[in-house]
Design a protein around this motif. Structure first.
Motif, PDB file in Angstrom:
ATOM      1  N   LEU A 261       8.047  -8.365  -5.746  1.00  0.00           N
ATOM      2  CA  LEU A 261       6.625  -8.634  -5.591  1.00  0.00           C
ATOM      3  C   LEU A 261       6.407  -9.880  -4.732  1.00  0.00           C
ATOM      4  CD1 LEU A 261       3.717  -7.876  -6.299  1.00  0.00           C
ATOM      5  CD2 LEU A 261       3.941  -9.308  -8.340  1.00  0.00           C
ATOM      6  N   ARG A 262       7.169 -10.939  -5.005  1.00  0.00           N
ATOM      7  CA  ARG A 262       7.041 -12.170  -4.197  1.00  0.00           C
ATOM      8  C   ARG A 262       7.403 -11.905  -2.742  1.00  0.00           C
ATOM      9  NH1 ARG A 262       9.305 -15.532  -8.931  1.00  0.00           N
ATOM     10  NH2 ARG A 262       7.383 -16.374  -9.778  1.00  0.00           N
ATOM     11  N   GLU A 263       8.413 -11.096  -2.507  1.00  0.00           N
ATOM     12  CA  GLU A 263       8.818 -10.727  -1.145  1.00  0.00           C
ATOM     13  C   GLU A 263       7.673 -10.015  -0.425  1.00  0.00           C
ATOM     14  OE1 GLU A 263      12.042  -7.726   0.988  1.00  0.00           O
ATOM     15  OE2 GLU A 263      12.252  -8.184  -1.132  1.00  0.00           O
ATOM     16  N   LEU A 264       7.009  -9.109  -1.119  1.00  0.00           N
ATOM     17  CA  LEU A 264       5.877  -8.393  -0.524  1.00  0.00           C
ATOM     18  C   LEU A 264       4.712  -9.336  -0.231  1.00  0.00           C
ATOM     19  CD1 LEU A 264       5.915  -5.247  -2.827  1.00  0.00           C
ATOM     20  CD2 LEU A 264       6.483  -5.302  -0.381  1.00  0.00           C
ATOM     21  N   LEU A 265       4.435 -10.223  -1.160  1.00  0.00           N
ATOM     22  CA  LEU A 265       3.313 -11.146  -0.992  1.00  0.00           C
ATOM     23  C   LEU A 265       3.552 -12.127   0.156  1.00  0.00           C
ATOM     24  CD1 LEU A 265       2.530 -11.801  -4.753  1.00  0.00           C
ATOM     25  CD2 LEU A 265       1.164 -10.444  -3.137  1.00  0.00           C
ATOM     26  N   ARG A 266       4.824 -12.471   0.411  1.00  0.00           N
ATOM     27  CA  ARG A 266       5.143 -13.413   1.486  1.00  0.00           C
ATOM     28  C   ARG A 266       4.788 -12.871   2.875  1.00  0.00           C
ATOM     29  NH1 ARG A 266       9.615 -15.247  -1.562  1.00  0.00           N
ATOM     30  NH2 ARG A 266      10.934 -13.613  -0.748  1.00  0.00           N
ATOM     31  N   VAL A 267       4.796 -11.564   3.055  1.00  0.00           N
ATOM     32  CA  VAL A 267       4.524 -10.993   4.380  1.00  0.00           C
ATOM     33  C   VAL A 267       3.033 -10.820   4.647  1.00  0.00           C
ATOM     34  CG1 VAL A 267       6.737  -9.794   4.426  1.00  0.00           C
ATOM     35  CG2 VAL A 267       4.683  -8.553   3.701  1.00  0.00           C
ATOM     36  N   LEU A 268       2.198 -11.115   3.656  1.00  0.00           N
ATOM     37  CA  LEU A 268       0.757 -10.903   3.791  1.00  0.00           C
ATOM     38  C   LEU A 268       0.000 -12.177   4.141  1.00  0.00           C
ATOM     39  CD1 LEU A 268       0.140  -8.642   0.681  1.00  0.00           C
ATOM     40  CD2 LEU A 268       0.262  -7.925   3.064  1.00  0.00           C
ATOM     41  N   GLN A 269      -1.124 -11.996   4.798  1.00  0.00           N
ATOM     42  CA  GLN A 269      -2.065 -13.083   5.022  1.00  0.00           C
ATOM     43  C   GLN A 269      -2.829 -13.315   3.717  1.00  0.00           C
ATOM     44  OE1 GLN A 269      -2.324 -14.853   7.874  1.00  0.00           O
ATOM     45  NE2 GLN A 269      -0.607 -13.611   8.601  1.00  0.00           N
ATOM     46  N   PRO A 270      -3.332 -14.538   3.495  1.00  0.00           N
ATOM     47  CA  PRO A 270      -4.062 -14.808   2.250  1.00  0.00           C
ATOM     48  C   PRO A 270      -5.191 -13.813   1.956  1.00  0.00           C
ATOM     49  CG  PRO A 270      -3.613 -16.858   3.383  1.00  0.00           C
ATOM     50  CD  PRO A 270      -3.176 -15.751   4.307  1.00  0.00           C
ATOM     51  N   SER A 271      -5.945 -13.410   2.972  1.00  0.00           N
ATOM     52  CA  SER A 271      -7.034 -12.457   2.732  1.00  0.00           C
ATOM     53  C   SER A 271      -6.497 -11.094   2.310  1.00  0.00           C
ATOM     54  CB  SER A 271      -7.907 -12.315   3.976  1.00  0.00           C
ATOM     55  OG  SER A 271      -7.133 -11.807   5.054  1.00  0.00           O
ATOM     56  N   ASP A 272      -5.335 -10.721   2.831  1.00  0.00           N
ATOM     57  CA  ASP A 272      -4.726  -9.449   2.453  1.00  0.00           C
ATOM     58  C   ASP A 272      -4.199  -9.491   1.017  1.00  0.00           C
ATOM     59  OD1 ASP A 272      -5.237  -8.351   4.955  1.00  0.00           O
ATOM     60  OD2 ASP A 272      -3.310  -9.040   5.759  1.00  0.00           O
ATOM     61  N   ILE A 273      -3.732 -10.660   0.589  1.00  0.00           N
ATOM     62  CA  ILE A 273      -3.262 -10.810  -0.790  1.00  0.00           C
ATOM     63  C   ILE A 273      -4.430 -10.582  -1.742  1.00  0.00           C
ATOM     64  CG2 ILE A 273      -2.392 -12.437  -2.527  1.00  0.00           C
ATOM     65  CD1 ILE A 273      -0.684 -13.668  -0.284  1.00  0.00           C
ATOM     66  N   GLY A 274      -5.563 -11.207  -1.458  1.00  0.00           N
ATOM     67  CA  GLY A 274      -6.752 -11.030  -2.298  1.00  0.00           C
ATOM     68  C   GLY A 274      -7.170  -9.574  -2.378  1.00  0.00           C
ATOM     69  N   GLU A 275      -7.145  -8.895  -1.256  1.00  0.00           N
ATOM     70  CA  GLU A 275      -7.515  -7.480  -1.232  1.00  0.00           C
ATOM     71  C   GLU A 275      -6.542  -6.646  -2.058  1.00  0.00           C
ATOM     72  OE1 GLU A 275      -7.838  -4.011   2.104  1.00  0.00           O
ATOM     73  OE2 GLU A 275      -8.550  -6.008   2.664  1.00  0.00           O
ATOM     74  N   LEU A 276      -5.264  -6.943  -1.954  1.00  0.00           N
ATOM     75  CA  LEU A 276      -4.251  -6.216  -2.717  1.00  0.00           C
ATOM     76  C   LEU A 276      -4.437  -6.450  -4.217  1.00  0.00           C
ATOM     77  CD1 LEU A 276      -1.635  -4.468  -2.599  1.00  0.00           C
ATOM     78  CD2 LEU A 276      -0.378  -6.627  -2.663  1.00  0.00           C
ATOM     79  N   LEU A 277      -4.719  -7.684  -4.609  1.00  0.00           N
ATOM     80  CA  LEU A 277      -4.888  -8.011  -6.023  1.00  0.00           C
ATOM     81  C   LEU A 277      -6.125  -7.341  -6.621  1.00  0.00           C
ATOM     82  CD1 LEU A 277      -4.004 -11.807  -6.017  1.00  0.00           C
ATOM     83  CD2 LEU A 277      -2.542  -9.901  -6.732  1.00  0.00           C
ATOM     84  N   GLU A 278      -7.168  -7.177  -5.816  1.00  0.00           N
ATOM     85  CA  GLU A 278      -8.416  -6.597  -6.300  1.00  0.00           C
ATOM     86  C   GLU A 278      -8.446  -5.080  -6.189  1.00  0.00           C
ATOM     87  OE1 GLU A 278     -11.602  -8.525  -4.265  1.00  0.00           O
ATOM     88  OE2 GLU A 278     -11.008 -10.497  -4.977  1.00  0.00           O
ATOM     89  N   CYS A 279      -7.523  -4.521  -5.452  1.00  0.00           N
ATOM     90  CA  CYS A 279      -7.501  -3.085  -5.218  1.00  0.00           C
ATOM     91  C   CYS A 279      -7.280  -2.347  -6.529  1.00  0.00           C
ATOM     92  CB  CYS A 279      -6.395  -2.728  -4.224  1.00  0.00           C
ATOM     93  SG  CYS A 279      -6.324  -0.975  -3.858  1.00  0.00           S
TER      94      CYS A 279
END
Length: 191
Positions: free
Chosen positions: A27-45
């Motif tokens: 999960l941390r590996e996946l989150l590292r490749v994302l931009q902060p706005s993309d992380i928020g979108e993924l968490l809220e999806c």
């Protein structure tokens, strides 16, 4: 070197599998490749199976380290899929992560969510049940003991239909829990 997304599956598929498996490193590996706005979108999806979020999946599976990682990245510990701002009711059960952890018996996770993760122990789902009620229905003694003794939930707080934790414990045949609840002053009420 293979990047996290080289197999052609969408990012959310990788993320959901990491949460199901309890694979915090992935999960941390996946989150590292994302931009902060993309992380928020993924968490809220909430397009996962059963219209749930990553945090709900982790809590239902009992993966404390994954839940810590997700909340540390900004996941809402009280997200029950009932945000009136969205205009869409994504999760028809309106269960928050703590509800899933409680009904599945993950006492350590319930404790962390309440004591450190920012979750509201008294938050109710669509049926007016909080984590205490759900723990009583399922007979999860450790969850119920924590919520009553340390989170100060009222043993006689009725759910949305008027039932109490003791009423549900008795109905479901959880004799040991029912006895303990009686010792705490609980009354036996079901709708």
């Amino acid at each position: 070197m293979e990047t996290p997304l080289d197999d052609g599956r969408p990012l959310h598929a990788h993320a959901i599998m990491a949460c199901v498996e309890g694979n915090t490193a992935r999960l941390r590996e996946l989150l590292r490749v994302l931009q902060p706005s993309d992380i928020g979108e993924l968490l809220e999806c909430n397009s996962w199976p059963d219209e749930t979020t990553l945090l709900k999946v982790a809590c239902g599976q009992g993966h404390l380290d994954v839940a810590k990682c997700l909340i540390g990245c900004g996941a809402d510990p009280d997200d029950a899929g009932d945000d009136p701002e969205d205009g869409v009711e994504a999760d028809s059960s309106r269960k928050a992560p703590i509800h899933l952890a409680a009904q599945c018996g993950h006492a350590d996770l319930v404790r962390w969510l309440v004591c450190e993760g920012g979750a509201e122990a008294r938050k109710c789902d669509r049926n007016g049940c909080n984590a205490y009620h759900l723990g009583c229905v399922q007979g999860h003694n450790d969850v119920v003991h924590f919520l009553v003794e340390e989170a100060d939930l009222d043993v006689n707080e009725p759910d949305g239909a008027g039932g109490t934790g003791l009423g549900w414990a008795v109905k479901q045949g959880h004799a040991e829990l029912a006895q303990w609840l009686r010792e705490q002053g609980a009354v036996d009420t079901l709708p």
